[in-house]
Design a protein around this motif. Structure first.
Motif, PDB file in Angstrom:
ATOM      1  N   UNK A   2      68.965  43.053  35.712  1.00  0.00           N
ATOM      2  CA  UNK A   2      67.807  42.826  35.207  1.00  0.00           C
ATOM      3  C   UNK A   2      66.686  43.757  35.814  1.00  0.00           C
ATOM      4  N   UNK A   3      65.761  44.248  34.932  1.00  0.00           N
ATOM      5  CA  UNK A   3      64.850  44.983  35.507  1.00  0.00           C
ATOM      6  C   UNK A   3      63.511  44.857  34.819  1.00  0.00           C
ATOM      7  N   UNK A   4      62.365  44.352  35.388  1.00  0.00           N
ATOM      8  CA  UNK A   4      61.306  43.936  34.688  1.00  0.00           C
ATOM      9  C   UNK A   4      60.044  44.912  35.243  1.00  0.00           C
ATOM     10  N   UNK A   5      59.446  45.634  34.188  1.00  0.00           N
ATOM     11  CA  UNK A   5      58.236  46.556  34.622  1.00  0.00           C
ATOM     12  C   UNK A   5      57.125  46.214  34.008  1.00  0.00           C
ATOM     13  N   UNK A   6      56.084  45.989  34.732  1.00  0.00           N
ATOM     14  CA  UNK A   6      54.428  45.463  34.105  1.00  0.00           C
ATOM     15  C   UNK A   6      53.860  46.891  34.153  1.00  0.00           C
ATOM     16  N   UNK A   7      52.973  46.936  33.280  1.00  0.00           N
ATOM     17  CA  UNK A   7      51.972  47.539  33.006  1.00  0.00           C
ATOM     18  C   UNK A   7      50.508  47.269  32.459  1.00  0.00           C
ATOM     19  N   UNK A  21      51.410  44.360  29.753  1.00  0.00           N
ATOM     20  CA  UNK A  21      52.902  44.299  29.241  1.00  0.00           C
ATOM     21  C   UNK A  21      53.822  44.153  30.273  1.00  0.00           C
ATOM     22  N   UNK A  22      54.855  43.507  29.796  1.00  0.00           N
ATOM     23  CA  UNK A  22      56.348  43.474  30.711  1.00  0.00           C
ATOM     24  C   UNK A  22      57.395  43.888  29.837  1.00  0.00           C
ATOM     25  N   UNK A  23      58.218  45.139  30.299  1.00  0.00           N
ATOM     26  CA  UNK A  23      59.123  45.555  29.533  1.00  0.00           C
ATOM     27  C   UNK A  23      60.320  45.269  30.501  1.00  0.00           C
ATOM     28  N   UNK A  24      61.456  44.711  29.802  1.00  0.00           N
ATOM     29  CA  UNK A  24      62.459  44.180  30.435  1.00  0.00           C
ATOM     30  C   UNK A  24      63.848  45.076  29.843  1.00  0.00           C
ATOM     31  N   UNK A  95      43.930  39.831  40.939  1.00  0.00           N
ATOM     32  CA  UNK A  95      44.963  39.578  41.436  1.00  0.00           C
ATOM     33  C   UNK A  95      46.076  40.668  41.019  1.00  0.00           C
ATOM     34  N   UNK A  96      47.026  40.301  41.672  1.00  0.00           N
ATOM     35  CA  UNK A  96      48.202  41.171  41.124  1.00  0.00           C
ATOM     36  C   UNK A  96      49.112  40.469  40.355  1.00  0.00           C
ATOM     37  N   UNK A  97      49.202  40.904  38.919  1.00  0.00           N
ATOM     38  CA  UNK A  97      49.920  40.074  37.976  1.00  0.00           C
ATOM     39  C   UNK A  97      51.373  40.503  37.989  1.00  0.00           C
ATOM     40  N   UNK A 113      51.523  44.347  38.650  1.00  0.00           N
ATOM     41  CA  UNK A 113      50.327  45.271  38.375  1.00  0.00           C
ATOM     42  C   UNK A 113      48.909  44.453  38.704  1.00  0.00           C
ATOM     43  N   UNK A 114      48.162  45.525  39.509  1.00  0.00           N
ATOM     44  CA  UNK A 114      46.932  44.989  39.868  1.00  0.00           C
ATOM     45  C   UNK A 114      45.742  44.879  38.956  1.00  0.00           C
ATOM     46  N   UNK A 115      44.975  43.791  38.972  1.00  0.00           N
ATOM     47  CA  UNK A 115      44.014  43.393  37.960  1.00  0.00           C
ATOM     48  C   UNK A 115      42.733  43.317  38.866  1.00  0.00           C
TER      49      UNK A 115
END
Length: 119
Positions: A2-7, A21-24, A95-97, A113-115
């Motif tokens: 499983x790989x999760x990528x935030x943007x 967004x979080x792409x899985x 924060x970092x989300x 991903x930094x906000x």
């Protein structure tokens, strides 16, 4: 695997909006609940705060009191993607989300991903 990528993170002024967004990867996305967490600078991984959680079917989302009425969590199982619409952002939201997926006793995390909310 499983790989999760935030943007979607970035710098925004107070009162502004961002959409994360979080792409899985993998075929298990649609059968698992998903969540967004955030970690404030200086705090440990174990102190990550649950921001919002959504069931596998996208029903009955749960929100932290601090974001209720401002954030909306959603998911598109056809696209293996989860979203977090954040409106009326406050400096305290900085924060970092992180995207999270629990599956068969294992907690999967993205890299975050930094906000930053600042004028």
């Amino acid at each position: 695997q499983v790989r999760l990528v935030e943007s979607g993170g970035g710098l925004v002024q107070p009162g502004g909006s961002l959409r994360l967004s979080c792409a899985a990867s993998g075929s298990i996305f649609s059968i698992n609940p998903m969540a967004w967490y955030r970690q404030v600078l200086g705090k440990e991984r174990e102190e990550r705060e649950l921001v919002a959680r959504i069931s596998s079917g996208g029903l009955v989302p749960v929100y932290a009191d601090s974001v209720k009425g401002r954030f909306t969590i959603s998911r598109d199982n056809a696209k293996n993607t989860m979203y977090l619409q954040m409106n009326n952002l406050e400096p305290e939201d900085t924060a970092v989300y992180y995207c999270n997926m629990p599956n068969q006793g294992v907690n999967y995390w993205g890299k975050g991903t930094q906000v930053t909310v600042s004028s």
